[in-house]
Design a protein around this motif. Structure first.
Motif, PDB file in Angstrom:
ATOM      1  N   PRO A  84       1.004  -1.197  -0.091  1.00 25.28           N
ATOM      2  CA  PRO A  84      -0.093   0.065   0.011  1.00 25.28           C
ATOM      3  C   PRO A  84       0.933   1.257  -0.045  1.00 25.28           C
ATOM      4  CG  PRO A  84      -0.486  -1.544   1.776  1.00 25.28           C
ATOM      5  CD  PRO A  84       0.536  -1.869   1.307  1.00 25.28           C
ATOM      6  N   SER A  85       0.543   2.426  -0.640  1.00 22.02           N
ATOM      7  CA  SER A  85       1.280   3.583  -0.804  1.00 22.02           C
ATOM      8  C   SER A  85       1.502   4.036   0.596  1.00 22.02           C
ATOM      9  CB  SER A  85       0.355   4.453  -1.595  1.00 22.02           C
ATOM     10  OG  SER A  85      -0.832   4.854  -1.045  1.00 22.02           O
ATOM     11  N   HIS A  86       0.424   3.980   1.380  1.00 20.01           N
ATOM     12  CA  HIS A  86       0.717   4.811   2.856  1.00 20.01           C
ATOM     13  C   HIS A  86       1.881   3.801   3.592  1.00 20.01           C
ATOM     14  CE1 HIS A  86      -2.332   1.402   3.613  1.00 20.01           C
ATOM     15  NE2 HIS A  86      -1.843   1.474   4.785  1.00 20.01           N
ATOM     16  N   HIS A 131       5.254   5.007   5.276  1.00 17.81           N
ATOM     17  CA  HIS A 131       5.364   4.875   6.655  1.00 17.81           C
ATOM     18  C   HIS A 131       6.834   3.952   7.047  1.00 17.81           C
ATOM     19  CE1 HIS A 131       0.816   4.912   7.513  1.00 17.81           C
ATOM     20  NE2 HIS A 131       1.317   6.205   7.590  1.00 17.81           N
ATOM     21  N   VAL A 132       7.051   2.991   6.203  1.00 21.08           N
ATOM     22  CA  VAL A 132       8.082   2.446   6.346  1.00 21.08           C
ATOM     23  C   VAL A 132       9.532   3.303   6.064  1.00 21.08           C
ATOM     24  CG1 VAL A 132       9.688   0.603   5.326  1.00 21.08           C
ATOM     25  CG2 VAL A 132       7.376   0.122   5.780  1.00 21.08           C
ATOM     26  N   VAL A 133       9.443   3.936   5.128  1.00 21.58           N
ATOM     27  CA  VAL A 133      10.395   4.996   4.595  1.00 21.58           C
ATOM     28  C   VAL A 133      10.607   5.989   6.012  1.00 21.58           C
ATOM     29  CG1 VAL A 133      11.117   6.720   3.025  1.00 21.58           C
ATOM     30  CG2 VAL A 133      10.466   4.679   2.193  1.00 21.58           C
ATOM     31  N   HIS A 134       9.673   6.402   6.348  1.00 23.64           N
ATOM     32  CA  HIS A 134       9.679   7.545   7.346  1.00 23.64           C
ATOM     33  C   HIS A 134      10.504   6.803   8.499  1.00 23.64           C
ATOM     34  CE1 HIS A 134       7.879  10.878  10.053  1.00 23.64           C
ATOM     35  NE2 HIS A 134       9.075  11.303   9.666  1.00 23.64           N
ATOM     36  N   ARG A 167      12.354   4.481   8.746  1.00 19.73           N
ATOM     37  CA  ARG A 167      13.882   3.915   8.499  1.00 19.73           C
ATOM     38  C   ARG A 167      14.478   5.382   8.601  1.00 19.73           C
ATOM     39  NH1 ARG A 167      15.118   1.617   2.873  1.00 19.73           N
ATOM     40  NH2 ARG A 167      17.157   1.917   4.111  1.00 19.73           N
ATOM     41  N   TYR A 168      13.933   6.481   8.018  1.00 21.44           N
ATOM     42  CA  TYR A 168      14.735   7.566   8.149  1.00 21.44           C
ATOM     43  C   TYR A 168      15.025   7.986   9.725  1.00 21.44           C
ATOM     44  CZ  TYR A 168      15.858  12.585   7.814  1.00 21.44           C
ATOM     45  OH  TYR A 168      16.696  13.730   7.923  1.00 21.44           O
ATOM     46  N   ILE A 169      13.980   8.076  10.494  1.00 26.65           N
ATOM     47  CA  ILE A 169      14.150   8.461  11.866  1.00 26.65           C
ATOM     48  C   ILE A 169      15.226   7.381  12.413  1.00 26.65           C
ATOM     49  CG2 ILE A 169      13.124   8.451  14.087  1.00 26.65           C
ATOM     50  CD1 ILE A 169      10.454   9.077  12.659  1.00 26.65           C
ATOM     51  N   VAL A 170      15.090   6.044  12.414  1.00 25.01           N
ATOM     52  CA  VAL A 170      16.238   5.235  12.822  1.00 25.01           C
ATOM     53  C   VAL A 170      17.471   5.272  12.372  1.00 25.01           C
ATOM     54  CG1 VAL A 170      16.648   2.449  13.487  1.00 25.01           C
ATOM     55  CG2 VAL A 170      14.336   3.522  13.401  1.00 25.01           C
ATOM     56  N   GLU A 171      17.610   5.377  11.224  1.00 24.89           N
ATOM     57  CA  GLU A 171      18.907   5.420  10.436  1.00 24.89           C
ATOM     58  C   GLU A 171      19.603   6.558  10.883  1.00 24.89           C
ATOM     59  OE1 GLU A 171      19.249   4.339   6.551  1.00 24.89           O
ATOM     60  OE2 GLU A 171      17.633   2.484   6.665  1.00 24.89           O
ATOM     61  N   THR A 172      18.981   7.697  10.896  1.00 16.89           N
ATOM     62  CA  THR A 172      19.728   9.261  11.321  1.00 16.89           C
ATOM     63  C   THR A 172      19.950   9.137  12.804  1.00 16.89           C
ATOM     64  OG1 THR A 172      17.343  10.152  11.511  1.00 16.89           O
ATOM     65  CG2 THR A 172      18.695  10.499   9.478  1.00 16.89           C
ATOM     66  N   GLY A 173      18.914   8.494  13.428  1.00 16.64           N
ATOM     67  CA  GLY A 173      19.291   8.568  14.847  1.00 16.64           C
ATOM     68  C   GLY A 173      20.736   7.482  15.250  1.00 16.64           C
ATOM     69  N   ALA A 174      20.477   6.548  14.589  1.00 23.61           N
ATOM     70  CA  ALA A 174      22.035   5.810  14.678  1.00 23.61           C
ATOM     71  C   ALA A 174      23.350   6.203  14.470  1.00 23.61           C
ATOM     72  CB  ALA A 174      21.584   4.325  13.998  1.00 23.61           C
ATOM     73  N   VAL A 175      23.098   6.808  13.311  1.00 26.22           N
ATOM     74  CA  VAL A 175      24.265   7.305  12.743  1.00 26.22           C
ATOM     75  C   VAL A 175      24.711   8.684  13.703  1.00 26.22           C
ATOM     76  CG1 VAL A 175      25.448   8.797  11.102  1.00 26.22           C
ATOM     77  CG2 VAL A 175      24.217   6.845  10.356  1.00 26.22           C
ATOM     78  N   ASP A 176      23.762   9.565  14.213  1.00 31.46           N
ATOM     79  CA  ASP A 176      23.993  10.560  14.931  1.00 31.46           C
ATOM     80  C   ASP A 176      24.726  10.175  16.561  1.00 31.46           C
ATOM     81  OD1 ASP A 176      23.977  13.438  15.582  1.00 31.46           O
ATOM     82  OD2 ASP A 176      22.546  13.033  17.203  1.00 31.46           O
ATOM     83  N   SER A 200      12.592  -5.391  12.508  1.00 26.98           N
ATOM     84  CA  SER A 200      10.947  -5.634  12.344  1.00 26.98           C
ATOM     85  C   SER A 200      10.628  -5.008  10.887  1.00 26.98           C
ATOM     86  CB  SER A 200      10.283  -5.010  13.270  1.00 26.98           C
ATOM     87  OG  SER A 200       9.948  -3.622  13.353  1.00 26.98           O
ATOM     88  N   LEU A 201      11.233  -4.224  10.261  1.00 25.23           N
ATOM     89  CA  LEU A 201      10.829  -3.436   9.182  1.00 25.23           C
ATOM     90  C   LEU A 201      11.536  -4.156   7.913  1.00 25.23           C
ATOM     91  CD1 LEU A 201      11.423   0.207   9.886  1.00 25.23           C
ATOM     92  CD2 LEU A 201       9.398  -0.949  10.057  1.00 25.23           C
ATOM     93  N   ARG A 202      12.567  -5.155   8.087  1.00 29.61           N
ATOM     94  CA  ARG A 202      13.450  -5.718   7.196  1.00 29.61           C
ATOM     95  C   ARG A 202      12.691  -6.287   5.890  1.00 29.61           C
ATOM     96  NH1 ARG A 202      18.422  -7.098   6.611  1.00 29.61           N
ATOM     97  NH2 ARG A 202      19.002  -9.179   5.289  1.00 29.61           N
ATOM     98  N   GLU A 203      11.611  -7.157   6.310  1.00 30.67           N
ATOM     99  CA  GLU A 203      11.151  -7.848   5.377  1.00 30.67           C
ATOM    100  C   GLU A 203      10.270  -6.875   4.342  1.00 30.67           C
ATOM    101  OE1 GLU A 203       8.907 -10.884   7.101  1.00 30.67           O
ATOM    102  OE2 GLU A 203      10.480 -12.201   7.165  1.00 30.67           O
ATOM    103  N   ARG A 204       9.690  -5.903   4.919  1.00 33.17           N
ATOM    104  CA  ARG A 204       8.902  -4.845   4.024  1.00 33.17           C
ATOM    105  C   ARG A 204      10.009  -4.188   3.196  1.00 33.17           C
ATOM    106  NH1 ARG A 204       3.878  -5.633   5.397  1.00 33.17           N
ATOM    107  NH2 ARG A 204       3.327  -6.539   7.532  1.00 33.17           N
ATOM    108  N   GLN A 205      11.104  -3.904   3.786  1.00 30.06           N
ATOM    109  CA  GLN A 205      12.039  -3.052   3.385  1.00 30.06           C
ATOM    110  C   GLN A 205      12.710  -3.970   2.094  1.00 30.06           C
ATOM    111  OE1 GLN A 205      15.365  -1.969   5.805  1.00 30.06           O
ATOM    112  NE2 GLN A 205      16.685  -1.472   4.112  1.00 30.06           N
ATOM    113  N   ARG A 206      12.977  -5.135   2.277  1.00 35.37           N
ATOM    114  CA  ARG A 206      13.551  -5.787   1.171  1.00 35.37           C
ATOM    115  C   ARG A 206      12.420  -5.916   0.063  1.00 35.37           C
ATOM    116  NH1 ARG A 206      14.371 -12.204   0.938  1.00 35.37           N
ATOM    117  NH2 ARG A 206      14.962 -12.276  -1.170  1.00 35.37           N
ATOM    118  N   ARG A 207      11.211  -6.308   0.452  1.00 32.61           N
ATOM    119  CA  ARG A 207      10.141  -6.458  -0.927  1.00 32.61           C
ATOM    120  C   ARG A 207      10.083  -5.168  -1.544  1.00 32.61           C
ATOM    121  NH1 ARG A 207       3.635  -6.814  -0.365  1.00 32.61           N
ATOM    122  NH2 ARG A 207       3.482  -7.747  -2.406  1.00 32.61           N
TER     123      ARG A 207
END
Length: 216
Positions: A76-78, A82-85, A87-96, A155-162
């Protein structure tokens, strides 16, 4: 008892095989798959396939229609947004949060991943590239050494990979372009430029998945 064991084992194999086809994009969203057709392809009876379909419906990957088959649920587009958002929060927080020592150990692993990505791109291995792509981003999340962040990210990995696989199979993204963006991300992590990383990541996620990150 032995017969039951074989049935369970066959059902597990069918589940893993069908789910892998969904995650890799081989079974695209919107496709209607029949039990008979899938059983023939897997070389098994309909019972393990039926069990696999039921399990995949429970997980939200399929929707069953009696006497017709199972529909592979499209992304679904939503959900993509949601997944991208997330990811952005987690990845930027991790790098910071990366320490100097963690960064020093991380950068060689990112360079090694980039080499692997180039090899897969040259070979045209779309499915494996999608996996290595997801692993590249996970490297710096893990390096932040926060089990809660890592657990949520996984927990996002499978949706991210797809989502990666779908984009690559549709020809919407270019592997060489992705690698160039990944290289930029690695350079910014090495330079400890968290702000530059956040900007590069937003551009990367937007281009690959066609989702605009709101509020940025």
């Amino acid at each position: 008892m032995q017969v039951v064991s074989k049935i369970v084992s066959a059902a597990e194999r069918a589940y893993r095989d069908i789910k892998e086809r969904i995650l890799s994009g081989e079974l695209p969203g919107g496709e209607l798959v029949s039990e008979n057709e899938m059983a023939r392809e897997l070389g098994t009876s309909r019972t393990p396939v039926r069990e696999a379909f039921l399990r995949l419906e429970t997980e939200g990957w399929m929707r069953l229609y009696p006497k017709r088959g199972a529909l592979v649920v499209p992304v679904p587009s939503h959900e993509a947004e949601h997944v991208v958002h997330a990811r952005y929060i987690v990845e930027t927080g991790a790098v910071d949060a990366l320490t100097r020592i963690a960064r020093a150990g991380l950068v060689p692993r990112l360079r090694e991943s980039l080499d692997r990505q180039r090899d897969l791109a040259d070979a045209g291995e779309l499915d494996e590239f999608a996996i290595v792509d997801a692993d590249f981003h996970r490297e710096y999340v893990v390096a932040a050494d926060n089990p809660l962040l890592t657990g949520f990210y996984d927990s996002l990995r499978e949706r991210q990979r797809r989502m990666n696989s779908v984009a690559l199979r549709r020809g919407e993204t270019d592997m060489d372009r992705i690698i160039a963006q990944h290289n930029r991300i690695a350079n910014l992590i090495e330079a400890a430029d968290a702000a530059g990383f956040a900007e590069a990541l937003a551009e990367h996620l937007t281009e690959v998945h066609g989702v605009t990150l709101r509020g940025l």
